[in-house]
Enzyme design. Structure first.
Site, PDB file in Angstrom:
ATOM      1  N   SER A 147       0.837  -1.195   0.000  1.00 55.12           N
ATOM      2  CA  SER A 147       0.000   0.000   0.000  1.00 55.12           C
ATOM      3  C   SER A 147       0.869   1.240   0.000  1.00 55.12           C
ATOM      4  O   SER A 147       2.088   1.160   0.126  1.00 55.12           O
ATOM      5  CB  SER A 147      -0.900   0.000   1.225  1.00 55.12           C
ATOM      6  OG  SER A 147      -1.895  -0.963   1.039  1.00 55.12           O
ATOM      7  N   ASP A 156       1.394   3.333   2.135  1.00 56.72           N
ATOM      8  CA  ASP A 156       2.184   3.522   3.358  1.00 56.72           C
ATOM      9  C   ASP A 156       3.311   2.506   3.545  1.00 56.72           C
ATOM     10  O   ASP A 156       4.105   2.632   4.448  1.00 56.72           O
ATOM     11  CB  ASP A 156       1.265   3.443   4.588  1.00 56.72           C
ATOM     12  CG  ASP A 156       0.114   4.410   4.471  1.00 56.72           C
ATOM     13  OD1 ASP A 156       0.291   5.431   3.789  1.00 56.72           O
ATOM     14  OD2 ASP A 156      -0.950   4.127   5.060  1.00 56.72           O
ATOM     15  N   ASP A 188       4.650  -1.521 -11.210  1.00 54.95           N
ATOM     16  CA  ASP A 188       4.362  -0.855  -9.955  1.00 54.95           C
ATOM     17  C   ASP A 188       2.848  -0.873  -9.798  1.00 54.95           C
ATOM     18  O   ASP A 188       2.134  -0.224 -10.542  1.00 54.95           O
ATOM     19  CB  ASP A 188       4.899   0.581 -10.062  1.00 54.95           C
ATOM     20  CG  ASP A 188       4.674   1.375  -8.797  1.00 54.95           C
ATOM     21  OD1 ASP A 188       4.202   0.802  -7.805  1.00 54.95           O
ATOM     22  OD2 ASP A 188       4.986   2.580  -8.812  1.00 54.95           O
ATOM     23  N   CYS A 189       2.365  -1.694  -8.836  1.00 55.41           N
ATOM     24  CA  CYS A 189       0.916  -1.906  -8.732  1.00 55.41           C
ATOM     25  C   CYS A 189       0.336  -1.263  -7.490  1.00 55.41           C
ATOM     26  O   CYS A 189       0.887  -1.383  -6.413  1.00 55.41           O
ATOM     27  CB  CYS A 189       0.601  -3.394  -8.689  1.00 55.41           C
ATOM     28  SG  CYS A 189       1.192  -4.227 -10.129  1.00 55.41           S
ATOM     29  N   GLY A 201      -1.955  -0.596  -4.256  1.00 57.57           N
ATOM     30  CA  GLY A 201      -2.303  -1.540  -3.209  1.00 57.57           C
ATOM     31  C   GLY A 201      -3.750  -1.511  -2.768  1.00 57.57           C
ATOM     32  O   GLY A 201      -4.178  -2.376  -2.035  1.00 57.57           O
ATOM     33  N   ASN A 257       9.829  -4.021   5.267  1.00 58.07           N
ATOM     34  CA  ASN A 257      10.389  -2.693   5.016  1.00 58.07           C
ATOM     35  C   ASN A 257      10.299  -1.808   6.268  1.00 58.07           C
ATOM     36  O   ASN A 257       9.614  -2.149   7.229  1.00 58.07           O
ATOM     37  CB  ASN A 257       9.608  -2.066   3.849  1.00 58.07           C
ATOM     38  CG  ASN A 257      10.304  -0.830   3.304  1.00 58.07           C
ATOM     39  OD1 ASN A 257      11.512  -0.666   3.453  1.00 58.07           O
ATOM     40  ND2 ASN A 257       9.536   0.045   2.666  1.00 58.07           N
ATOM     41  N   LYS A 258      10.990  -0.692   6.193  1.00 57.16           N
ATOM     42  CA  LYS A 258      11.025   0.302   7.286  1.00 57.16           C
ATOM     43  C   LYS A 258      11.650  -0.293   8.552  1.00 57.16           C
ATOM     44  O   LYS A 258      11.221   0.016   9.671  1.00 57.16           O
ATOM     45  CB  LYS A 258       9.615   0.834   7.574  1.00 57.16           C
ATOM     46  CG  LYS A 258       8.949   1.446   6.337  1.00 57.16           C
ATOM     47  CD  LYS A 258       7.755   2.291   6.697  1.00 57.16           C
ATOM     48  CE  LYS A 258       7.095   2.821   5.437  1.00 57.16           C
ATOM     49  NZ  LYS A 258       5.928   3.652   5.696  1.00 57.16           N
ATOM     50  N   SER A 274     -37.028  -9.411 -25.441  1.00 60.94           N
ATOM     51  CA  SER A 274     -35.579  -9.562 -25.680  1.00 60.94           C
ATOM     52  C   SER A 274     -34.864  -8.216 -25.592  1.00 60.94           C
ATOM     53  O   SER A 274     -34.438  -7.674 -26.597  1.00 60.94           O
ATOM     54  CB  SER A 274     -35.311 -10.268 -27.009  1.00 60.94           C
ATOM     55  OG  SER A 274     -36.083  -9.729 -28.059  1.00 60.94           O
TER      56      SER A 274
END
Lengths: 304, 639
Positions: B40, B42, B118-119, B121, B173-174, B550
């Protein structure tokens, strides 16, 4: 014995696959050819994709009359070598009004290139047009699909792009709509140069350094490709000096800044590119028109 | 940036400067890895990508200068460089500070060229993640070390697994924000290990990183001496590629284009999906099953001694066998399956929900067929992996359903072969890509039910009746006059000694279709069944008249597609809503207006008028008898 394919082999296979899909699924494709190194690579890939047949579509150059003389020379030769029909289109409106980069600024690109391209596609009724744009060139290009749909009025809406999965491309479109197809989407500038080297593809000599007549204009360094016309448009002849220059990218001669360089061979050019500290499009005046979102805006208006 | 990595970059620079040819020779033989980053806003995803570009020297001075000024203006990192600004592309996204579409980034080292998808989140963008994952060899799943395994981590992992990504990197990460605490890291990895096993991810590689500080990105960080694995970049440079695995599988090549420059040359062009091929190999053409031998592999650069998965080639065969676009060339003794009924996982990607029973176009490799999807067996909650009952699939919903195609497809299970198991679904009317899917297996009934050839054909039936079969398909609002006019037309035709049959909407709903209601799905099934009955009657040589509202263009087109060209005549009974409502012969409009009748066409259910009907009758200007006479004159011109 399996051998791992190199990155160039995989990029080549992908581009060829894309071109064959377009030929199989669209009614009237055309390849836009700008005579630059990316166009040269794209044309080479087209020859490979359909060999031993010649590429089953024409080449089209949307001309501005302000390209370099060397570019016009190579254009004729490349089309003949590939056995392809060459179409050259010039916006008659721009021609009659004498639109030029000095007097008309952004209007020059809009009329000759953006409007010219739309007119040319409408004139011949092409429903798919190959372009040599790469995703690494510019931020908004990074998000553009390989198959990019345009409305009947040639607009691009980044919000309604079709999802593109695997290599299953949806080429269906309504009457009047067209597709811009970018077979070089996943190539980078370095890939292009490596491929030019590996395949010995002929490119315009202006990419290599040589002594050429130059002038300075609005802080940039330009080549005096046609001094007589320059004088005619500007009303005076700027001071012309011989310098050792070359070009990283090629467009209209008064819009494409030269760099002073001694790189005279392919490997020296690549060396210079790798060691350089500025990006490729920096020498182009066109991207800076409207600040940061310039290219995105141009594309929504129909620029390639 | 720490000292080791900057000196490495210096060495690369030195090689470029001192021996460019050696540098280029080294780079000429790089392989290529495509990967996606999931996380995400963040989680620091854009920061990590920006870091990878920066550390592999993919950022130029002018970009860096722009970045520094942008960082001060709109960055989230104070005075420091905000790498995230490098990769957030479109103007709207930069303003909102979120990534809303898949963007592709490129960088390279001496070992490999990398393409990063790059996707985004956010849950509502499942569609984009699936798109990015479809071409990836590897996924980097980012976790914020302060937060651990979250719902979105599960979602991303599940989607990667569904899309068949074998190499998963769990990037915690972080780490700088938790003081590189090993016990916290270990707890996150243990947590993830348990979850991964539950969704069938057998292997993954975990690593503690900081995209912002550069820990364990290009070199091992002094801050995590306890970490024994490789830095992220090294892992990306050495992980096994899918194309290498694909080359070891049986040979398959979907034929894209038949190359026929002259009468002496006939080659089949395509991208080899799996396996290897060389001249002399026995091959089979699917679905026909005809066999031949590879004569040559032709390319611009000369004939090849062999070719493998991932290469675009042109193959010539020894024999003159029928083979065209959509066929698959395969190794002779282990061909892929051919079937027309499947179970598949489907990801819906359009704002308009899936309609079970509607015919969509299905494109799989180079084959495009018409396909209908049954009501889903279940949809999957991508956060909890629970199976939920579902009647349809909405945007960004994943489910499992059965699919029937109008022509047999050459396929393999997606888990075995992405190219022959992955497909897209296209709306026939607006041409949007509305969904994507992964085939699981063919259904037994499609293998065991064969078409029985009969001796008396439709021409024989029609010939005996001395007429050409026709389907006169009346469509229009309730109360427009369809049944009345159709009845008049049939009377006229009967007088002309024509063999006819009238299928009326209300009558059919008393018998064959009495199990169906009036939801969109039931309306589609109603028309599908009527279409099939109509086809049988036309095969029997009859002129069939049908009177059904229809309401959807797609289903009328579906019936048209079932019949031979020219036999389907769409007759639009054009009566404005006000007129039909004023007539209200059956009192239905009144009930609908009072809310006593749901899904009534024209009131709370749409009617899609024909865009190019074969015949239009205006019931305001014509009486039913006049309309009938007009129709008869159109279909039976006086000679």
């Amino acid at each position: 014995m399996t051998r791992t394919l190199t990155h160039l082999e995989r990029l080549e296979a992908e581009s060829i696959h894309i071109m064959r899909e377009v030929v199989s699924e669209t009614a009237k494709p055309v390849m836009l050819y700008s005579v630059g190194k990316d166009s040269a690579v794209m044309l080479h890939l087209a020859k490979k994709a359909f060999y031993p047949s010649p590429p089953p579509f024409p080449l089209m150059h949307v001309d501005t009359t302000w390209k370099f003389k060397d570019m016009y020379a190579l254009r004729e030769k490349a089309a003949a070598d590939a056995g392809m029909n060459l179409l050259v289109y010039r916006n008659p409106d721009a021609e009659s009004r004498g639109i030029n980069p000095f007097d008309h600024g952004p209007l020059h690109t809009d009329m000759w290139k953006t409007q010219g391209l739309k007119q040319a596609l409408d004139k011949y009724g092409f429903d798919a047009a190959f372009g040599g744009a790469r995703r690494d060139e510019e931020k908004s290009r990074a998000k553009e699909r390989i198959f990019s749909f345009r409305t009947a009025s040639h607009g691009w809406d980044p919000k309604s792009q079709r999802p593109e999965l695997w290599n299953a491309y949806n080429t269906r479109k309504a009457k009047g709509e067209s597709i811009r197809v970018f077979p070089l989407s996943n190539w980078t500038e370095l890939d292009i140069w490596q491929y030019v080297m590996a395949e010995q593809i002929e490119i315009v000599p202006l990419y290599f350094s040589a002594k050429r007549p130059t002038y300075e204009w609005e802080g940039g360094l330009f080549m005096a490709d046609d001094p007589a016309r320059l004088e005619q448009v500007l009303g005076y002849l700027p001071e012309i000096t011989e310098r050792s220059i070359r070009f990283r990218t090629l467009g209209c001669s008064p819009l494409t800044g030269a760099v002073e360089s001694e790189a005279a061979t392919l490997s020296e050019v690549v060396q210079e590119m790798l060691l350089t500290t500025t990006s490729e499009r920096q020498g182009r005046v066109i991207d800076k028109d409207d600040g940061d979102a310039s290219m995105e805006k141009k594309k929504q208006e129909g620029y390639f | 940036m720490d000292k080791t990595s900057s000196s490495e970059i210096y060495q690369t620079d030195a090689l470029i400067a001192e021996d460019i040819d050696a540098y280029l020779a080294a780079h000429q033989n790089k392989s290529m890895l495509r990967f996606i980053t999931c996380g995400s806003v963040d989680d620091g995803k854009s920061t990590l990508i920006g870091r990878l570009l920066y550390d592999s020297k993919m950022i130029f001075e002018d970009q860096l200068a722009a970045l520094e000024s942008d960082s001060k203006k709109s960055g989230t990192q104070g005075e420091e460089i905000d790498f995230a600004l490098l990769v957030d592309g479109l103007a709207a996204e930069r303003e909102q500070g979120i990534t809303i579409d898949v963007a592709y980034r490129f960088f390279a080292t001496e070992q490999r060229k990398f393409i990063v998808a790059d996707c985004p989140g956010h849950e509502q963008y499942t569609r984009n993640m699936v798109t990015g994952a479809s071409t990836a060899d590897l996924a980097v799943i980012l976790i914020d070390a302060r937060k651990g395994v979250l719902v979105q981590t599960r979602r991303h992992s599940f989607l990667c697994r569904q899309l068949g990504i074998r190499n998963i990197v769990l990037a915690v990460n972080k780490m700088d924000l938790i003081d590189y605490d090993q016990s916290k890291y270990d707890a996150i990895v243990a947590d993830y290990t348990a979850f991964a096993a539950s969704i069938g991810i057998e292997n993954f590689t975990a690593m503690p990183i900081s995209g912002f500080r550069g820990d364990n990105i290009t070199t091992l960080s002094a801050n995590t001496p306890w970490y024994v694995g490789a830095p992220l970049m090294t892992h990306l440079e050495t992980v096994e590629l899918d194309t290498s695995r694909d080359a070891a599988k049986p040979f398959r090549m979907p034929v894209q284009w038949v190359n026929r420059p002259n009468l002496d040359f006939r080659g089949f062009s395509g991208l080899i999906a799996t396996g290897m091929v060389k001249p002399g190999d026995p091959v089979r053409v699917l679905p026909s099953g005809k066999t031949s031998t590879v004569k040559s592999i032709v390319t611009f650069g000369g004939e090849l001694e062999e070719a493998s998965a991932g290469q675009s080639v042109t193959i010539c065969l020894e024999d003159e066998v029928d083979c065209s676009r959509g066929n698959v060339l395969s190794v002779a003794d282990a061909p892929p399956e051919v079937a027309d009924q499947f179970e598949a996982t489907i990801v819906w990607m359009d704002d308009e929900a899936m309609l079970p029973g509607r015919a969509y176009l299905l494109k799989l490799a180079t084959q495009t067929v018409s396909a209908t999807i049954q009501a889903p067996k279940y949809e999957i909650n991508v956060n909890t992996m629970e199976h939920l009952a579902a009647k349809t699939l909405e945007l960004n919903v994943i489910g499992v359903a059965e699919i029937t195609t109008d022509k047999p497809l050459v396929f393999e299970a997606y888990a075995e072969n992405r190219a022959l198991g992955g497909f897209i679904l296209i709306d026939k009317i607006n041409n949007r890509t509305v969904g994507a899917g992964m085939l699981h297996f063919s259904l037994r009934r499609s293998q065991n039910v064969h078409w029985q050839a009969t001796s008396i054909g439709r021409e024989d039936h029609a010939g005996l009746k001395n007429q050409k079969p026709l389907v006169l398909w009346f469509t229009g609002l309730s109360g427009s006059g369809k049944s009345t006019i159709a009845n008049e037309v049939e009377k006229n035709l009967n007088l002309m000694n024509r063999h006819t049959f009238l299928l009326d909407g209300d009558n059919i709903r008393h018998g064959l279709n009495k199990d169906l209601g009036f939801t969109d799905t039931d309306r589609i099934e109603n028309i599908r069944r009527v279409g099939e009955v109509t086809r049988l009657m036309a095969d029997a040589g009859l002129i069939v008249l049908t009177a059904f509202i229809s309401p959807f263009r797609a289903e009328r087109q579906m019936v048209r597609d079932m019949l031979p060209e020219g036999e389907f005549v769409e007759i639009f009974v054009d009566t404005p809503l006000e007129v039909a409502e004023a007539r209200d012969v059956k009192g239905l409009y009144k009930k609908a207006r009072e809310g006593k009748l749901k899904n009534f066409t024209g009131i709370d259910s749409p009617y899609e008028a024909p865009e190019a009907p074969d015949i239009t009758v205006n019931t305001v200007a014509m009486t039913p008898a006049e309309a009938a006479e007009y129709i008869v004159r159109q279909i039976m011109p006086l000679k």
